[in-house]
Write a protein that holds these residues in place. Structure first.
Motif, mmCIF file in Angstrom:
data_model
loop_
_atom_site.group_PDB
_atom_site.id
_atom_site.type_symbol
_atom_site.label_atom_id
_atom_site.label_comp_id
_atom_site.label_asym_id
_atom_site.label_seq_id
_atom_site.Cartn_x
_atom_site.Cartn_y
_atom_site.Cartn_z
ATOM 1 N N ALA A 63 0.805 -1.220 0.000
ATOM 2 C CA ALA A 63 0.000 0.000 0.000
ATOM 3 C C ALA A 63 0.840 1.273 0.000
ATOM 4 O O ALA A 63 0.553 2.207 -0.723
ATOM 5 C CB ALA A 63 -0.933 -0.005 1.208
ATOM 6 N N LEU A 64 1.874 1.322 0.821
ATOM 7 C CA LEU A 64 2.587 2.578 1.021
ATOM 8 C C LEU A 64 3.621 2.834 -0.073
ATOM 9 O O LEU A 64 4.366 1.938 -0.443
ATOM 10 C CB LEU A 64 3.309 2.563 2.369
ATOM 11 C CG LEU A 64 2.458 2.606 3.635
ATOM 12 C CD1 LEU A 64 3.354 2.649 4.865
ATOM 13 C CD2 LEU A 64 1.526 3.803 3.639
ATOM 14 N N PRO A 65 3.702 4.067 -0.574
ATOM 15 C CA PRO A 65 4.796 4.420 -1.483
ATOM 16 C C PRO A 65 6.115 4.204 -0.753
ATOM 17 O O PRO A 65 6.190 4.433 0.456
ATOM 18 C CB PRO A 65 4.583 5.917 -1.731
ATOM 19 C CG PRO A 65 3.205 6.218 -1.293
ATOM 20 C CD PRO A 65 2.824 5.206 -0.272
ATOM 21 N N SER A 66 7.131 3.774 -1.476
ATOM 22 C CA SER A 66 8.358 3.385 -0.778
ATOM 23 C C SER A 66 8.973 4.538 0.018
ATOM 24 O O SER A 66 9.637 4.309 1.020
ATOM 25 C CB SER A 66 9.365 2.799 -1.759
ATOM 26 O OG SER A 66 9.529 3.679 -2.841
ATOM 27 N N ALA A 67 8.718 5.759 -0.383
ATOM 28 C CA ALA A 67 9.295 6.883 0.364
ATOM 29 C C ALA A 67 8.742 6.970 1.782
ATOM 30 O O ALA A 67 9.322 7.612 2.646
ATOM 31 C CB ALA A 67 9.021 8.189 -0.366
ATOM 32 N N PHE A 68 7.624 6.307 2.025
ATOM 33 C CA PHE A 68 7.042 6.309 3.365
ATOM 34 C C PHE A 68 7.706 5.301 4.288
ATOM 35 O O PHE A 68 7.596 5.385 5.488
ATOM 36 C CB PHE A 68 5.558 5.958 3.287
ATOM 37 C CG PHE A 68 4.657 7.131 3.040
ATOM 38 C CD1 PHE A 68 5.098 8.431 3.272
ATOM 39 C CD2 PHE A 68 3.360 6.939 2.602
ATOM 40 C CE1 PHE A 68 4.259 9.516 3.055
ATOM 41 C CE2 PHE A 68 2.519 8.007 2.380
ATOM 42 C CZ PHE A 68 2.968 9.303 2.605
ATOM 43 N N ILE A 69 8.328 4.289 3.682
ATOM 44 C CA ILE A 69 8.831 3.188 4.503
ATOM 45 C C ILE A 69 10.346 3.249 4.608
ATOM 46 O O ILE A 69 11.047 2.439 4.023
ATOM 47 C CB ILE A 69 8.421 1.815 3.924
ATOM 48 C CG1 ILE A 69 6.987 1.854 3.401
ATOM 49 C CG2 ILE A 69 8.542 0.732 4.986
ATOM 50 C CD1 ILE A 69 6.492 0.528 2.875
ATOM 51 N N LEU A 70 10.856 4.216 5.326
ATOM 52 C CA LEU A 70 12.302 4.285 5.505
ATOM 53 C C LEU A 70 12.736 3.202 6.468
ATOM 54 O O LEU A 70 12.066 2.931 7.439
ATOM 55 C CB LEU A 70 12.671 5.651 6.077
ATOM 56 C CG LEU A 70 12.169 6.814 5.242
ATOM 57 C CD1 LEU A 70 12.400 8.115 5.975
ATOM 58 C CD2 LEU A 70 12.867 6.812 3.906
ATOM 59 N N GLU A 71 13.863 2.597 6.194
ATOM 60 C CA GLU A 71 14.370 1.552 7.083
ATOM 61 C C GLU A 71 15.863 1.454 6.904
ATOM 62 O O GLU A 71 16.435 2.130 6.040
ATOM 63 C CB GLU A 71 13.689 0.215 6.755
ATOM 64 C CG GLU A 71 13.950 -0.204 5.327
ATOM 65 C CD GLU A 71 12.928 -1.208 4.812
ATOM 66 O OE1 GLU A 71 11.831 -1.271 5.361
ATOM 67 O OE2 GLU A 71 13.267 -1.912 3.863
ATOM 68 N N SER A 72 16.495 0.602 7.705
ATOM 69 C CA SER A 72 17.960 0.587 7.655
ATOM 70 C C SER A 72 18.498 0.285 6.268
ATOM 71 O O SER A 72 19.574 0.712 5.904
ATOM 72 C CB SER A 72 18.539 -0.402 8.660
ATOM 73 O OG SER A 72 17.547 -1.193 9.218
ATOM 74 N N GLU A 73 17.749 -0.466 5.488
ATOM 75 C CA GLU A 73 18.246 -0.859 4.169
ATOM 76 C C GLU A 73 17.963 0.186 3.082
ATOM 77 O O GLU A 73 18.417 0.062 1.959
ATOM 78 C CB GLU A 73 17.607 -2.186 3.739
ATOM 79 C CG GLU A 73 17.884 -3.334 4.695
ATOM 80 C CD GLU A 73 19.357 -3.502 4.983
ATOM 81 O OE1 GLU A 73 20.133 -3.548 4.008
ATOM 82 O OE2 GLU A 73 19.736 -3.557 6.170
ATOM 83 N N THR A 74 17.161 1.180 3.427
ATOM 84 C CA THR A 74 16.773 2.163 2.421
ATOM 85 C C THR A 74 17.992 2.881 1.837
ATOM 86 O O THR A 74 18.894 3.265 2.555
ATOM 87 C CB THR A 74 15.833 3.214 3.048
ATOM 88 O OG1 THR A 74 14.722 2.539 3.575
ATOM 89 C CG2 THR A 74 15.374 4.231 2.020
ATOM 90 N N VAL A 75 17.996 3.032 0.546
ATOM 91 C CA VAL A 75 19.074 3.766 -0.111
ATOM 92 C C VAL A 75 18.496 5.063 -0.646
ATOM 93 O O VAL A 75 17.460 5.069 -1.300
ATOM 94 C CB VAL A 75 19.646 2.941 -1.288
ATOM 95 C CG1 VAL A 75 20.722 3.725 -2.006
ATOM 96 C CG2 VAL A 75 20.180 1.615 -0.787
ATOM 97 N N ILE A 76 19.168 6.169 -0.344
ATOM 98 C CA ILE A 76 18.648 7.436 -0.855
ATOM 99 C C ILE A 76 19.642 8.070 -1.814
ATOM 100 O O ILE A 76 20.837 7.781 -1.792
ATOM 101 C CB ILE A 76 18.338 8.437 0.277
ATOM 102 C CG1 ILE A 76 19.614 8.754 1.042
ATOM 103 C CG2 ILE A 76 17.273 7.918 1.193
ATOM 104 C CD1 ILE A 76 19.556 10.081 1.737
#
Ligand code: ADP
Ligand code: ZN
Ligand code: ZN
Length: 817
Positions: free
Chosen positions: A101-114
């Motif tokens: 459901a959530l756009p990935s920008a909403f789900i920040l987590e340790s693995e997130t790459v920006i």
């Protein structure tokens, strides 16, 4: 009193995790807000608050949350209720649903790459110090992980900083950046309408006798249009007449020639509502009145309207009503039917109220749509979207439209949640007491059955708009053609005749073949060996263009072999055919025409799909060869002939829906032919012209198809008469998956008896080195679905407790397609 909160994490955990919060936090925190929480040894996740309470967990000591990320909930209560329904109905976790459901920008987590937002440059002065540090670091390094940012800022708690940077559009969460596709503008010229009479024309040519170069241009224009019967491009005119573009320009300036662009419906959206909706014809008016009547009694109505009957214009009227009452509208479409054509058409009516929610859009755009919908703002009042838009935070929904409701792509296949967007939309609409309209030219048996049972209202449009005739459908018996030597490659003499005629008149052709590649099986004539995928139990498909053998299940590719791997013979033969081979054959049959191909292989690149559509629209393509991608969303005036190369491989596909689907596919492809005053033609090549489905297609007899197929569904206990749940087991060790599946089926049989089928190996028994086994559970209508699922879950739990089976992956697919 200690305070706790249950959090949905974006990972497939069967239970929610409980964290402790302070009293202050508990006063601030609301359901649906995001929080950063520690998980496992060192991970940080973004979770959604599901509940706030005072019960400490018994099995573990609750950790503290790290940070509250929102001031207002980003997920509302009705949405959480829908998520719960999805999780329970489709037997998956809330975490699975959250991720979908959530756009990935909403789900920040340790693995997130920006990375830096490269689409938009921002004014750096709006950044706070810590934000600037991160932003600056991205000048030196193209991407950063959360962990790197912790180091840069020398603190653990960095998600809020990242969240602010995202909101300021300074950074993006790693993913493909979507840019809007702009079709290349092709310039065309024609003679100005002043000169349409013979007299005026003679006058013109006399006048130009003093300007021989210009005269030559005009004469060349005549000869090209007489020859090609198509719009004349400026570039062709210039090439053939040898005149420079300056000469052509002077003719345009003198109003001798007129310049124009072909861009059907593709006016770039200017941000304003430019059009009133169309005046409906009598059939459409009647349908609209009937839909409104049926909405008084029922929440759901099925609209069965033949292709090109103008269903979209009827939807538009319903949308107008809904937004005039200040309600939100969800307009669901299969991904592939969501074309620029339709988006622009709706934006012309509704301007900025239309928002598009699509997997091709960047996370920023998706976040934008999300917040418009959440805040019930006027922008985004109408959401036009594919499958996952059903999970958006609506709060004032009044109308749901599901177009092409029969499309199987509404069902997510992998990963979980394996939900059906149409069925989920019906549940969503119910939560809001909103109305749902399902539309199709070839409804699913499920929906038609529901209409017959009076569960849904039912409305029909049987005429095409403007009284355009349905195309004439001719079945061509290729067994007979082969016998009488009337085939050239895969083309019958009839198909070649019709193609020649159509091209002569300057019209376009679509050829449909539902297999890509050149030929699906390569076989050695000496020993019978055919090359197999090393990872899957399936033959490799020959792709001539790259001279490769490729697996369509795992993507494995290897060079085409010159000689047989088994016996060394060079006598290799290919069996069956795909789009690539058809394309090749067309090119040699019609060397003077432009041929293009539309399938997974040619549309993979960015805008691959859009480019082909534009070229078709601009009539740069005379013959388009393609797979089912062709069936959707194309509305082109100039296509007069559709050829279905081989109806039999669709009909023989091993699936209980194969006949229904073949019918839908063939009628939908046929619907692309002749959308204007001239009647279109469809040729279906087959070895079995007396097949009932083909007879039903050629007479456009949906009801006959429905009755016959429903008979089978009754007799063999298939949906929509029975519900079914498919269980797939996967493991790399064949023996293990076999033992496990036998155990599971036996346990299930103890509860459900004969309603358990299998275990069975699917037609392709090994994919990506994993062996598959299927078990099917059939559920009579009167049996409680909830109890059935509870029993399955219980058995699954016992299964998981057996050590040997723990590594076997189990996939539950409710209402499998
Ligand atoms: P469907 O969705 O049933 O396949 P469409 O809504 O795409 O059909 O309509 C087919 C074509 O007819 C479109 O080009 C559309 O613009 C045109 N059309 C439909 N209804 C009207 C109308 N009431 N007035 C003018 N044009 C219409
Ligand atoms: Zn051989
Ligand atoms: Zn493979």
């Amino acid at each position: 009193m200690p305070n706790f909160t249950d959090i949905i994490l974006p990972i497939p955990l069967p239970k929610l995790f409980t964290y402790s919060i302070t009293v202050l936090e508990s006063k601030f925190l609301k359901k649906g807000m995001r929080v950063a929480v520690p998980f496992g040894k060192s991970k940080v996740y973004t979770g959604i608050v599901f509940s706030i309470h005072e019960d400490a967990p018994t099995a573990y000591e609750a950790k503290e949350i790290q940070q509250i990320l929102d001031e207002q909930p980003v997920v509302n209560e009705k949405q959480l209720a829908l998520w719960q329904w999805v999780a329970s109905y489709y037997m998956c976790t809330l975490g699975d649903v959250m991720r979908a459901a959530l756009p990935s920008a909403f789900i920040l987590e340790s693995e997130t790459v920006i990375s830096k937002n490269i689409v938009k440059a921002i004014d750096e002065s709006i950044l706070k110090d810590d934000e600037f540090l991160v932003y600056e670091a991205l000048n030196h390094q193209s991407s950063l992980k959360i962990h790197d940012i912790s180091n840069i800022l020398d603190k653990k708690n960095v998600l809020p900083v990242i969240k602010r940077l995202i909101e300021k559009e300074a950074i993006s969460v790693e993913e493909e950046i979507y840019e809007k596709y702009k079709p290349k503008l092709v310039r065309y010229v024609k003679l100005h309408s002043h000169f349409s009479t013979e007299k005026a024309l003679h006058g013109l040519l006399d006048e130009l006798s003093r300007a021989p170069k210009q005269r030559e241009v005009v004469l060349t224009l005549f000869s090209i249009s007489a020859k090609t019967k198509k719009p004349v491009k400026v570039s062709d005119l210039s090439n053939e007449s040898g005149a420079s573009s300056a000469v052509i320009k002077s003719l345009i300036d003198k109003d001798v020639l007129e310049e124009y662009h072909i861009q059907t419906d593709r006016v770039q959206y200017s941000g304003e509502e430019t059009e009133d909706s169309k005046q409906l014809n009598n059939y459409q008016k009647t349908a609209l009145v009937e839909i409104k009547e049926s909405f008084k009694k029922q929440n759901i109505t099925l609209l069965h309207g033949v292709t090109s009957s103008g269903k979209t214009e009827v939807y538009v009227k319903l949308i107008e009503d809904a937004i005039n009452q200040g309600k939100q509208v969800l307009y669901l479409l299969p991904e592939i039917a969501l074309t620029t054509q339709l988006v622009v058409r709706l934006q012309n009516y509704f301007g900025e109220k239309v928002a598009v929610f699509h997997s091709k859009y960047s996370s920023h755009e998706r976040v934008e749509v999300w917040s418009h919908v959440l805040n019930n703002s006027e922008r985004g009042q109408i959401v036009l979207g594919a499958r996952s838009s059903v999970l958006l935070p609506f709060n004032n929904l009044g109308l749901v439209i599901v177009d092409e409701e029969h499309e199987q792509s509404f069902k997510q296949f992998d990963p979980a949640p394996r939900y059906h967007a149409r069925d989920t939309a019906v549940v969503l609409a119910n939560m809001y007491q909103a109305k749902t309209l399902l539309g199709s030219a070839t409804p699913s048996l499920e929906s038609y059955f529901n209409a017959k049972q009076n569960k849904y209202g039912f409305v029909e449009i049987t005429q095409r708009y403007n009284n355009v005739l349905m195309p004439e459908i001719e079945l061509v018996d290729i067994k007979d053609k082969h016998k009488r030597k009337l085939m050239k490659g895969h083309f019958s003499d009839r198909l070649i005749e019709e193609m020649t005629e159509t091209l002569k008149l300057g019209h376009q052709i679509i050829l449909f073949q539902n297999r890509r590649g050149f030929s699906p099986i390569v076989e050695c004539n000496t020993c019978g060996h055919s090359p197999q995928c090393p990872n899957c139990d399936v033959s490799l498909t020959y792709h001539k263009y790259r001279n490769q053998l490729r697996c369509h299940y795992c993507g494995y590719a290897t060079a085409m072999q010159i000689s047989c791997l088994a016996c060394g013979s060079q006598d290799l033969d290919s069996k069956g055919f795909g789009t690539e081979q058809i394309e090749n054959e067309v090119k040699s049959l019609f060397p003077n025409y432009n041929v293009a191909r539309m399938d997974l292989d040619t549309t993979r690149g960015k805008y691959g799909y859009e480019k082909i559509i534009t070229a078709l629209e601009q009539q740069e393509i005379d013959i388009l060869v393609g797979t089912q991608m062709l069936t959707k969303g194309l509305d082109f005036r100039n296509i007069k002939l559709v050829g279905i190369m081989n109806a039999d491989n669709m009909l023989n596909f091993p699936d209980f829906r194969a006949h229904e689907r073949s019918f839908q596919l063939m009628l939908q492809v046929s619907g692309r032919a002749g959308r204007t005053d001239e009647r279109g033609k469809v040729l279906i090549q087959t070895y079995n012209p007396y097949h009932n489905i083909l007879q039903q297609v050629s007479t456009n007899n949906y009801v006959a198809m429905y009755n016959e197929q429903m008979n089978d569904r009754y007799n063999y206990k298939y949906p929509p008469i029975y519900k079914q749940i498919k269980i797939t087991l996967k493991h790399k060790d064949f023996n293990r998956v076999e033992t496990a599946s036998i155990w599971l089926a036996k346990s299930l049989r103890q509860v459900f008896g004969d309603f358990v089928l299998g275990p069975e190996s699917p037609p392709v028994a090994r994919i990506r080195n994993q062996f598959h086994k299927n078990i099917l559970i059939k559920i009579p209508k009167k049996q409680s679905l909830l109890k059935t699922k509870e029993a399955i879950i219980k058995i699954n739990n016992s299964f998981q407790s057996i050590k040997d089976f723990r590594s076997v992956k189990i996939i539950l697919n409710v209402d499998n397609f």
